[in-house]
Design an enzyme around this catalytic site. Structure first.
Site, short mmCIF file in Angstrom:
data_model
loop_
_atom_site.label_atom_id
_atom_site.label_comp_id
_atom_site.label_asym_id
_atom_site.label_seq_id
_atom_site.Cartn_x
_atom_site.Cartn_y
_atom_site.Cartn_z
CB THR A 125 -0.70 0.00 1.33
OG1 THR A 125 -1.62 1.34 1.43
CG2 THR A 125 -0.13 -0.25 2.51
CG ASP A 126 -0.96 5.24 -0.86
OD1 ASP A 126 -1.55 4.60 -0.13
OD2 ASP A 126 -1.68 6.03 -1.49
CD GLU A 127 -3.15 3.77 4.28
OE1 GLU A 127 -2.95 3.62 5.64
OE2 GLU A 127 -4.25 3.40 3.75
CE1 TYR A 150 -3.16 -2.61 5.89
CE2 TYR A 150 -3.29 -0.14 5.15
CZ TYR A 150 -3.33 -1.39 4.90
OH TYR A 150 -3.36 -1.70 3.57
CE LYS A 154 -0.24 -4.36 2.94
NZ LYS A 154 -0.79 -5.95 2.34
N PRO A 205 -20.27 10.13 9.30
CG PRO A 205 -19.30 7.98 10.35
CD PRO A 205 -20.39 8.47 9.14
P1 NAD Z 1 -10.35 -6.64 2.85
O1 NAD Z 1 -9.92 -6.35 4.32
O2 NAD Z 1 -11.48 -6.37 1.87
O3 NAD Z 1 -9.77 -8.13 2.41
C1 NAD Z 1 -8.75 -8.91 3.11
C2 NAD Z 1 -9.11 -10.45 2.89
O4 NAD Z 1 -8.03 -11.30 3.63
C3 NAD Z 1 -10.45 -10.88 3.57
O5 NAD Z 1 -11.06 -11.64 2.63
C4 NAD Z 1 -9.82 -11.92 4.84
O6 NAD Z 1 -10.75 -12.90 5.11
C5 NAD Z 1 -8.43 -12.19 4.28
N1 NAD Z 1 -7.69 -12.31 5.29
C6 NAD Z 1 -7.28 -11.76 6.42
N2 NAD Z 1 -6.11 -12.16 7.07
C7 NAD Z 1 -5.85 -13.55 6.71
C8 NAD Z 1 -4.96 -14.50 7.03
N3 NAD Z 1 -4.13 -14.25 7.99
N4 NAD Z 1 -5.06 -15.34 6.06
C9 NAD Z 1 -5.85 -15.79 5.07
N5 NAD Z 1 -6.91 -14.68 4.80
C10 NAD Z 1 -6.76 -13.57 5.34
O7 NAD Z 1 -8.90 -5.94 2.10
P2 NAD Z 1 -8.88 -5.44 0.67
O8 NAD Z 1 -9.17 -4.02 0.64
O9 NAD Z 1 -9.38 -6.20 -0.37
O10 NAD Z 1 -7.10 -5.37 0.60
C11 NAD Z 1 -6.54 -6.27 -0.11
C12 NAD Z 1 -5.01 -6.01 -0.12
O11 NAD Z 1 -4.64 -4.67 -0.68
C13 NAD Z 1 -4.37 -5.82 1.43
O12 NAD Z 1 -3.12 -6.58 1.58
C14 NAD Z 1 -4.35 -4.52 1.45
O13 NAD Z 1 -3.25 -4.15 2.41
C15 NAD Z 1 -4.11 -3.82 -0.04
N6 NAD Z 1 -4.46 -2.53 -0.18
C16 NAD Z 1 -5.87 -2.11 -0.05
C17 NAD Z 1 -5.99 -1.08 -0.54
C18 NAD Z 1 -7.54 -0.42 -0.23
O14 NAD Z 1 -7.82 0.69 -0.50
N7 NAD Z 1 -8.56 -1.34 0.09
C19 NAD Z 1 -5.28 0.05 -1.15
C20 NAD Z 1 -3.87 -0.49 -1.21
C21 NAD Z 1 -3.48 -1.66 -0.94
P1 TYD Z 2 -10.30 4.68 5.03
O1 TYD Z 2 -11.39 4.27 3.84
O2 TYD Z 2 -10.35 4.07 6.18
O3 TYD Z 2 -9.05 4.16 4.18
P2 TYD Z 2 -7.74 5.05 4.74
O4 TYD Z 2 -7.39 5.28 6.06
O5 TYD Z 2 -6.72 3.52 4.48
O6 TYD Z 2 -7.08 5.94 3.93
O7 TYD Z 2 -10.46 6.34 5.16
C1 TYD Z 2 -10.38 7.30 3.94
C2 TYD Z 2 -10.32 8.71 4.45
O8 TYD Z 2 -11.65 8.76 5.14
C3 TYD Z 2 -9.41 8.69 5.50
O9 TYD Z 2 -8.87 10.03 5.53
C4 TYD Z 2 -10.19 8.77 6.97
C5 TYD Z 2 -11.47 9.27 6.51
N1 TYD Z 2 -12.78 8.60 7.03
C6 TYD Z 2 -13.67 9.62 7.78
O10 TYD Z 2 -13.59 10.61 7.47
N2 TYD Z 2 -14.73 8.97 8.30
C7 TYD Z 2 -15.04 7.45 8.38
O11 TYD Z 2 -16.10 7.12 8.99
C8 TYD Z 2 -13.94 6.80 7.84
C9 TYD Z 2 -14.08 5.18 7.97
C10 TYD Z 2 -12.80 7.15 7.29
#
Ligand code: NAD
Ligand code: TYD
Length: 335
Positions: A125-127, A150, A154, A205
């Site tokens: 992730t970019d985070e 988190y 990562k 929120p």
């Molecule tokens: P999500 O939380 O929707 O899904 C995560 C999945 O992983 C779930 O199905 C969960 O059951 C499974 N899981 C969790 N722990 C596990 C374990 N120990 N063993 C097997 N399965 C497990 O997450 P997402 O948003 O789909 O993210 C997927 C990946 O992409 C993650 O690695 C996250 O860090 C990365 N990512 C997400 C975003 C975003 O905006 N959502 C952005 C950049 C990178």
């Molecule tokens: P989120 O979707 O949790 O992603 P990330 O924190 O990984 O970027 O949050 C996106 C942005 O929205 C972040 O700046 C936090 C904000 N946010 C709110 O303002 N209210 C909320 O209830 C949530 C879940 C996020």
């Protein structure tokens, strides 16, 4: 000969959309390994469970034995690791599951990639880069400075990936993508939470002043980039993924309210997230030029198709919201 990859976390948001991408756009077969945590939902992949190119196995990526069994029995060519604990607010409440899944889990997959000489892609992730000020973009050379439990987990996983490349010669690459949105995202993240709350006329929120900036990308664009990296990315390289679509949170929330024809009076400013990163923004020049990838979906188009998906899939929304999510929601927003 059958080419087969292991997709971990394939029942989650991005992983399940990736399952659809691979089955529809490539000739690969897949094994999905997912622990089915609160964020994993087999409804996301229900239509593929009977596909002969798809095998689903419930299990954890930290479980070395299950990984070994899958990789040997199914003659796996490579692993794409989406599995992770992913929600910053949950990591603030309790970091430990993030260490187990995101760090220990990654190391166990890397051990198998090393032992069996598999291609490996880590979905990071970019985070991991921390927070930007008003100017600048994250490049692959930006120092790793995670700020939340988190992003620390990562970042730690990324360091292990690189250490396996340098120490053991594992054929691994890392992707670092910006914030995703799209169908089947669990409604604890900003966009689906705001859509569902607005649909039900509940308060929306918004943390702090609502001016934190995220760089949004549609999940389908993220997944086409991941596939390019799996197929053509170089060993030991990091690829940033983004669609140059920076928005502050309050703008996104207002766009959702407008699309659903709801009043801005639903917006409720709440206490800020501790250590809330101010701005993320991606420079994706490397993947655009070296792998010839580009995003196809604008934020306006993608947001409106996403809102439409949630409106048309109320059963999915109700099932998700009636589960464990409720307890978490009460606890987190009890203020
Ligand atoms: P999500 O939380 O929707 O899904 C995560 C999945 O992983 C779930 O199905 C969960 O059951 C499974 N899981 C969790 N722990 C596990 C374990 N120990 N063993 C097997 N399965 C497990 O997450 P997402 O948003 O789909 O993210 C997927 C990946 O992409 C993650 O690695 C996250 O860090 C990365 N990512 C997400 C975003 C975003 O905006 N959502 C952005 C950049 C990178
Ligand atoms: P989120 O979707 O949790 O992603 P990330 O924190 O990984 O970027 O949050 C996106 C942005 O929205 C972040 O700046 C936090 C904000 N946010 C709110 O303002 N209210 C909320 O209830 C949530 C879940 C996020």
């Amino acid at each position: 000969m059958i080419k087969r990859i292991l997709i971990t976390g394939g029942a989650g948001f991005i992983g399940s959309n990736f399952v659809r991408f691979v089955l529809n756009k490539t000739d690969y077969s897949i094994v999905i390994l997912d622990a089915l945590t609160y964020a994993g939902n087999t409804e996301n992949i229900a239509e593929y469970l009977t596909d002969e190119r798809c095998t689903f196995i419930k299990g954890r990526i930290e479980d070395n034995e299950i990984i070994r069994r899958i990789c040997t029995e199914y003659d796996i060519e490579g692993i794409i690791n989406f599995a992770a604990e992913t929600h910053v607010d949950r990591s603030i409440m309790d970091p430990t599951p993030f260490v187990l899944s995101n760090v220990m889990g990654t190391v166990s997959l890397l051990n198998m990639a090393r032992e069996l000489n598999l291609r490996y892609v880590q979905i990071s992730t970019d985070e991991v880069y921390g927070s930007l000020g008003n100017d600048g973009l994250f490049t692959e050379y930006t120092p790793i400075q995670p700020t939340s439990p988190y992003s620390a987990s990562k970042a730690s996983a990324d360091h292990f990936v690189m250490s396996f490349v340098h120490t053991y010669g594992v054929n691994a690459s890392i992707t670092r993508c910006s914030n995703n949105y799209g169908a089947m995202q669990f409604p604890e993240k900003l966009i689906p939470l705001m859509i569902l709350n607005a649909m039900e006329d509940k308060a929306l929120p918004v943390y702090g002043d609502g001016l934190n900036v995220r760089d949004w990308i549609h999940v389908d664009d993220h997944n086409s980039a991941v596939w390019s990296v799996y197929k053509s990315g170089k060993k030991g390289e990091v690829y940033n993924i983004g669609a140059s679509s920076e928005q502050n949170n309050i703008t996104v929330v207002k766009m959702i309210l407008k699309a659903l024809n709801k009043s801005e009076s639903l917006i409720q400013y709440v206490k800020d997230r501790p250590g809330h990163d101010r701005r993320y923004a991606i420079d994706a020049t490397k993947i655009r030029t070296e792998l010839n990838w580009k995003p196809e979906i604008t934020f306006d188009e993608g947001l409106s198709s996403t809102i439409e998906w949630y409106c048309n899939n109320m059963e999915w929304c109700n099932n998700v919201r009636s589960g464990e999510y409720r307890n978490y929601y009460e606890k987190h927003y009890k203020q």
